[in-house]
Scaffold this active site. Structure first.
Site, short mmCIF file in Angstrom:
data_model
loop_
_atom_site.label_atom_id
_atom_site.label_comp_id
_atom_site.label_asym_id
_atom_site.label_seq_id
_atom_site.Cartn_x
_atom_site.Cartn_y
_atom_site.Cartn_z
N ALA A 130 0.84 -1.19 0.00
CA ALA A 130 0.00 0.00 0.00
C ALA A 130 0.88 1.25 0.00
O ALA A 130 1.86 1.31 0.74
CB ALA A 130 -0.90 -0.01 1.24
N ARG A 131 0.52 2.23 -0.84
CA ARG A 131 1.25 3.52 -0.91
C ARG A 131 2.75 3.32 -1.11
O ARG A 131 3.56 3.98 -0.47
CB ARG A 131 1.05 4.37 0.34
N GLY A 139 4.12 3.48 -4.23
CA GLY A 139 4.53 4.16 -5.46
C GLY A 139 4.35 3.31 -6.71
O GLY A 139 4.88 3.66 -7.76
N THR A 192 -10.12 -0.76 -12.34
CA THR A 192 -10.98 -1.85 -11.85
C THR A 192 -11.76 -1.43 -10.61
O THR A 192 -12.57 -2.20 -10.11
CB THR A 192 -10.14 -3.08 -11.50
N ALA A 193 -11.49 -0.23 -10.11
CA ALA A 193 -12.13 0.22 -8.87
C ALA A 193 -13.59 0.53 -9.10
O ALA A 193 -13.99 1.01 -10.17
CB ALA A 193 -11.42 1.46 -8.34
N HIS A 242 -6.37 9.86 -8.08
CA HIS A 242 -5.56 9.16 -9.07
C HIS A 242 -5.79 9.72 -10.48
O HIS A 242 -4.85 9.92 -11.24
CB HIS A 242 -5.88 7.65 -9.07
N GLU A 247 -13.49 1.99 -17.36
CA GLU A 247 -13.77 1.51 -16.00
C GLU A 247 -14.47 0.17 -16.08
O GLU A 247 -15.57 0.07 -16.63
CB GLU A 247 -14.61 2.54 -15.25
#
Lengths: 171, 171, 171
Positions: free
Chosen positions: B9-10, B12, B33-34, B48, B60
């Protein structure tokens, strides 16, 4: 030189940081971000302290990391910050505004800091994303901090089973 | 060329993927995909999106990843899928049979896909094994998918503190 | 030679260990530390077993790992222990004193063991530090064991997406 030593829980990152600090041969000031809240944490802090050379300086500071760095940095000094993830927890749980203020102060002080600096931090982002809002905030803030320090630091090392894996090497 | 960018997570990983897509110099189609379920996720999606070049295509698609890849792949196109772990969550929570069908469809379409393809995925298997049955299933499916893509992809990169660590290099 | 293969959940560490054991060309004894408690674990054990060559020896031992290593090690034998994290769980949940006794016995037997030895273990320390006391104890014990074995072993490998990343190479 600035360096970041990342690793999982009990991966040997503190030990590596202490060896490197020792090897610089200059005076070492150990900056502890832990707060001795409960008995378990007190035990850990004490155990860590007993393993360090007695002549090292010690500063305990849970929040005002940038100020401590500014006050103690010098050409012939190695500052060892252990660890950043506890500091992130502390500034996340503090009053609103503290997190942003302290992060900005840190980045600013790093711009122009003499001597040697070693950051120790937990890599916490490689498991299942936690359910709690606070845990997610913590994971986010720790990850962003690591990214930023990954840019700023000359050397980044990941410890795996006590063994250093170099991620970024000094030029 | 097919590549897989893994990271915590986070760490980069999305930023690295976007830089590499940009550097190819061809047209980029970003495949998100979100699913904008709650407010927190919507914010992340929006943040993002604002960071990406405006001329990139955007698709999407939470489930039918293979079909989207098939429709948009071309010799002069770079497809960027961000991220696979959300897709695994989506197909795991869908009707029974969707998971197997979509995984098989993905592996089939990858057999013969023109152009550039970059997968972004979270490494989620390095923490304590989660208690919940669904979390364990998710961890298993994500791990197996990464293994399979590790074989299929020409390049595999792990991001640590924003820094790419090459795991598999193109021949 | 002694080696440690670390990896996250479903990262291909068992598969890599089995390939390496096979490649040694000597007789392989597979030492399973899993206890077939619930249905899910039984399924996993069975699936793993079906993937291994039929001629391999099999010893199932949840606790007395050092004794089993001592009894089965020989110049022309490769012992494959899968996995250490389950063993840590087992000795942590056993009677008081078992953990320390078995860890010491392990380190002692490793001092002078003939033949080939491959340890497989889960890297579990890279996620959010778990809330439960037992989970924290487990993470600590697993981390310390990995550090110690990182020193003892001639080769340490981390699997990422099924791909081996060498952390420590034999001299």
């Amino acid at each position: 030189m600035k360096q970041l030593i990342l690793g999982g829980a009990r991966s040997g990152k503190s030990r590596l940081a202490e060896q490197r600090a020792q090897n610089f041969g200059c005076r070492v000031v150990y900056i502890a971000t832990a707060q001795a809240g409960d008995g378990e944490m007190s035990d850990r802090i004490l155990r860590h302290r007993e393993q360090r050379p007695a002549e090292w300086g010690l500063v305990e500071e849970p929040i005002a990391l940038a100020q401590v760095l500014h006050e103690h940095a010098a050409d012939d000094v190695c500052l060892l910050v252990d660890c950043l993830t506890l500091w992130v927890t502390n500034i996340l749980l503090a009053d609103p505004g503290v997190l942003e203020r302290e992060l900005n102060a840190l980045y600013q002080v790093l711009d122009n800091l003499p001597g040697e600096l070693i950051f120790v931090s937990n890599e916490v982002g490689w498991g299942i994303v936690p359910m709690g809002e606070l845990s997610r905030q913590f994971q986010d803030q720790a990850g962003w901090l690591h990214q930023r320090l990954g840019e700023i630091c000359d050397r980044v090392t990941l410890t795996v089973a006590g063994i250093p894996l170099e991620i970024k090497q000094p030029l």
